[in-house]
Scaffold this motif. Sequence first.
Motif, PDB file in Angstrom:
ATOM      1  N   GLN A  25      -1.243  -9.778  -4.653  1.00 31.73           N
ATOM      2  CA  GLN A  25      -0.266 -10.485  -3.823  1.00 31.73           C
ATOM      3  C   GLN A  25       0.963  -9.601  -3.604  1.00 31.73           C
ATOM      4  OE1 GLN A  25       2.031 -13.616  -5.702  1.00 31.73           O
ATOM      5  NE2 GLN A  25       1.834 -14.885  -3.857  1.00 31.73           N
ATOM      6  N   SER A  26       1.425  -8.962  -4.661  1.00 28.56           N
ATOM      7  CA  SER A  26       2.590  -8.079  -4.558  1.00 28.56           C
ATOM      8  C   SER A  26       2.312  -6.895  -3.650  1.00 28.56           C
ATOM      9  CB  SER A  26       2.991  -7.578  -5.953  1.00 28.56           C
ATOM     10  OG  SER A  26       3.321  -8.657  -6.780  1.00 28.56           O
ATOM     11  N   ILE A  27       1.131  -6.321  -3.774  1.00 30.17           N
ATOM     12  CA  ILE A  27       0.753  -5.193  -2.927  1.00 30.17           C
ATOM     13  C   ILE A  27       0.789  -5.602  -1.460  1.00 30.17           C
ATOM     14  CG2 ILE A  27      -1.194  -3.700  -2.255  1.00 30.17           C
ATOM     15  CD1 ILE A  27      -1.902  -3.665  -5.306  1.00 30.17           C
ATOM     16  N   SER A  28       0.249  -6.762  -1.169  1.00 31.61           N
ATOM     17  CA  SER A  28       0.239  -7.257   0.211  1.00 31.61           C
ATOM     18  C   SER A  28       1.658  -7.444   0.743  1.00 31.61           C
ATOM     19  CB  SER A  28      -0.527  -8.578   0.265  1.00 31.61           C
ATOM     20  OG  SER A  28      -0.561  -9.075   1.567  1.00 31.61           O
ATOM     21  N   ILE A  29       2.533  -8.002  -0.079  1.00 30.98           N
ATOM     22  CA  ILE A  29       3.926  -8.210   0.335  1.00 30.98           C
ATOM     23  C   ILE A  29       4.618  -6.871   0.593  1.00 30.98           C
ATOM     24  CG2 ILE A  29       6.199  -8.991  -0.482  1.00 30.98           C
ATOM     25  CD1 ILE A  29       4.629 -11.280  -1.959  1.00 30.98           C
ATOM     26  N   VAL A  30       4.439  -5.905  -0.315  1.00 35.88           N
ATOM     27  CA  VAL A  30       5.079  -4.593  -0.151  1.00 35.88           C
ATOM     28  C   VAL A  30       4.541  -3.897   1.094  1.00 35.88           C
ATOM     29  CG1 VAL A  30       5.384  -2.291  -1.173  1.00 35.88           C
ATOM     30  CG2 VAL A  30       5.644  -4.333  -2.591  1.00 35.88           C
ATOM     31  N   GLN A  31       3.244  -4.025   1.348  1.00 30.05           N
ATOM     32  CA  GLN A  31       2.670  -3.410   2.551  1.00 30.05           C
ATOM     33  C   GLN A  31       3.260  -4.024   3.818  1.00 30.05           C
ATOM     34  OE1 GLN A  31      -1.511  -3.886   1.538  1.00 30.05           O
ATOM     35  NE2 GLN A  31      -1.673  -1.719   0.999  1.00 30.05           N
ATOM     36  N   GLN A  32       3.518  -5.324   3.807  1.00 31.33           N
ATOM     37  CA  GLN A  32       4.155  -5.970   4.961  1.00 31.33           C
ATOM     38  C   GLN A  32       5.601  -5.490   5.124  1.00 31.33           C
ATOM     39  OE1 GLN A  32       2.909  -7.912   7.433  1.00 31.33           O
ATOM     40  NE2 GLN A  32       0.963  -7.369   6.487  1.00 31.33           N
ATOM     41  N   PRO A  43       6.658   2.216  -0.200  1.00 29.33           N
ATOM     42  CA  PRO A  43       5.275   2.710  -0.143  1.00 29.33           C
ATOM     43  C   PRO A  43       4.377   1.756   0.640  1.00 29.33           C
ATOM     44  CG  PRO A  43       5.767   1.869  -2.330  1.00 29.33           C
ATOM     45  CD  PRO A  43       7.047   1.822  -1.544  1.00 29.33           C
ATOM     46  N   GLY A  44       3.352   2.320   1.269  1.00 32.53           N
ATOM     47  CA  GLY A  44       2.458   1.503   2.079  1.00 32.53           C
ATOM     48  C   GLY A  44       1.033   1.458   1.585  1.00 32.53           C
ATOM     49  N   LYS A  45       0.684   2.305   0.645  1.00 34.16           N
ATOM     50  CA  LYS A  45      -0.690   2.365   0.156  1.00 34.16           C
ATOM     51  C   LYS A  45      -0.754   1.884  -1.293  1.00 34.16           C
ATOM     52  CE  LYS A  45      -2.223   6.026   3.224  1.00 34.16           C
ATOM     53  NZ  LYS A  45      -2.748   5.198   4.239  1.00 34.16           N
ATOM     54  N   LYS A  46      -1.867   1.225  -1.628  1.00 34.07           N
ATOM     55  CA  LYS A  46      -2.031   0.616  -2.947  1.00 34.07           C
ATOM     56  C   LYS A  46      -1.748   1.578  -4.102  1.00 34.07           C
ATOM     57  CE  LYS A  46      -5.227  -1.932  -5.876  1.00 34.07           C
ATOM     58  NZ  LYS A  46      -6.480  -2.688  -5.968  1.00 34.07           N
ATOM     59  N   PRO A  47      -2.309   2.791  -4.127  1.00 32.96           N
ATOM     60  CA  PRO A  47      -2.042   3.669  -5.286  1.00 32.96           C
ATOM     61  C   PRO A  47      -0.556   3.971  -5.479  1.00 32.96           C
ATOM     62  CG  PRO A  47      -3.891   4.522  -4.015  1.00 32.96           C
ATOM     63  CD  PRO A  47      -3.281   3.402  -3.215  1.00 32.96           C
ATOM     64  N   GLU A  48       0.168   4.131  -4.368  1.00 32.61           N
ATOM     65  CA  GLU A  48       1.611   4.396  -4.459  1.00 32.61           C
ATOM     66  C   GLU A  48       2.354   3.168  -4.980  1.00 32.61           C
ATOM     67  OE1 GLU A  48       2.190   5.152  -0.348  1.00 32.61           O
ATOM     68  OE2 GLU A  48       1.791   7.285  -0.505  1.00 32.61           O
ATOM     69  N   ILE A  49       1.953   2.006  -4.479  1.00 30.04           N
ATOM     70  CA  ILE A  49       2.602   0.761  -4.890  1.00 30.04           C
ATOM     71  C   ILE A  49       2.368   0.509  -6.376  1.00 30.04           C
ATOM     72  CG2 ILE A  49       2.687  -1.743  -4.544  1.00 30.04           C
ATOM     73  CD1 ILE A  49       1.835  -1.143  -1.583  1.00 30.04           C
ATOM     74  N   LEU A  50       1.145   0.766  -6.839  1.00 30.50           N
ATOM     75  CA  LEU A  50       0.830   0.546  -8.256  1.00 30.50           C
ATOM     76  C   LEU A  50       1.671   1.433  -9.177  1.00 30.50           C
ATOM     77  CD1 LEU A  50      -3.071   0.218  -8.252  1.00 30.50           C
ATOM     78  CD2 LEU A  50      -1.387  -1.607  -8.554  1.00 30.50           C
ATOM     79  N   LYS A  51       2.120   2.563  -8.677  1.00 29.21           N
ATOM     80  CA  LYS A  51       2.948   3.474  -9.486  1.00 29.21           C
ATOM     81  C   LYS A  51       4.430   3.115  -9.420  1.00 29.21           C
ATOM     82  CE  LYS A  51      -0.130   7.401  -8.855  1.00 29.21           C
ATOM     83  NZ  LYS A  51      -0.318   8.682  -8.178  1.00 29.21           N
ATOM     84  N   THR A  52       4.843   2.425  -8.379  1.00 33.22           N
ATOM     85  CA  THR A  52       6.257   2.119  -8.166  1.00 33.22           C
ATOM     86  C   THR A  52       6.765   1.176  -9.245  1.00 33.22           C
ATOM     87  OG1 THR A  52       5.966   2.364  -5.786  1.00 33.22           O
ATOM     88  CG2 THR A  52       7.927   1.184  -6.521  1.00 33.22           C
ATOM     89  N   GLU A  53       7.800   1.625  -9.935  1.00 35.92           N
ATOM     90  CA  GLU A  53       8.471   0.814 -10.954  1.00 35.92           C
ATOM     91  C   GLU A  53       7.542   0.305 -12.050  1.00 35.92           C
ATOM     92  OE1 GLU A  53      11.899   0.411 -11.131  1.00 35.92           O
ATOM     93  OE2 GLU A  53      11.828   1.854  -9.497  1.00 35.92           O
TER      94      GLU A  53
END
Length: 157
Positions: A25-32, A43-53
């Motif tokens: 859910q968080s990944i989807s929100i960040v991508q939006q 970040p727009g891609k899942k691997p980058e988002i998973l590393k953020t914070e």
Amino acid sequence: MEMLDDSIGVAIGSAFVLGQAAIEQSISIVQQIHKLSHSPAIPGKKPEILKTEAQPSPNNELSTIVIIDTAANYFKHHHGWPEDWHATASGTGLQAQTMKNAKLLGMSRLDLTRNMHQALCTLALGTHEVFTITMAVHGWREKMAAKFSATLEIDIE
């Protein structure tokens, strides 16, 4: 006794899947937000988002969020993995990355419950507290919200 052991593995695996649902859910929100803001700082891609914070694990190179995601994917998909996945975890796809991460977590080929305990202990630094999954995801989401609201100069309070 074996049935009880399997039930414990299923319960822990289910907790990881619930944590993964919040992560997705968080990944989807960040991508939006990435799409709407056009900000390179989001970040727009899942691997980058998973590393953020995401807090790194002191036990290996994986973050707490990647550990939760890996354990959930192992739990859901390991039955379809090749027999020799532990020895041949290679490639570039999502499944291959999950296998590599599972191997880094010390997961073995056949024991679901042991593997779920292994992931939980790595995440919880030696305890068997399933609540750690919830706390890790909640903390990660809060840190990302604070970071991105500051980046976009939005007051979220």
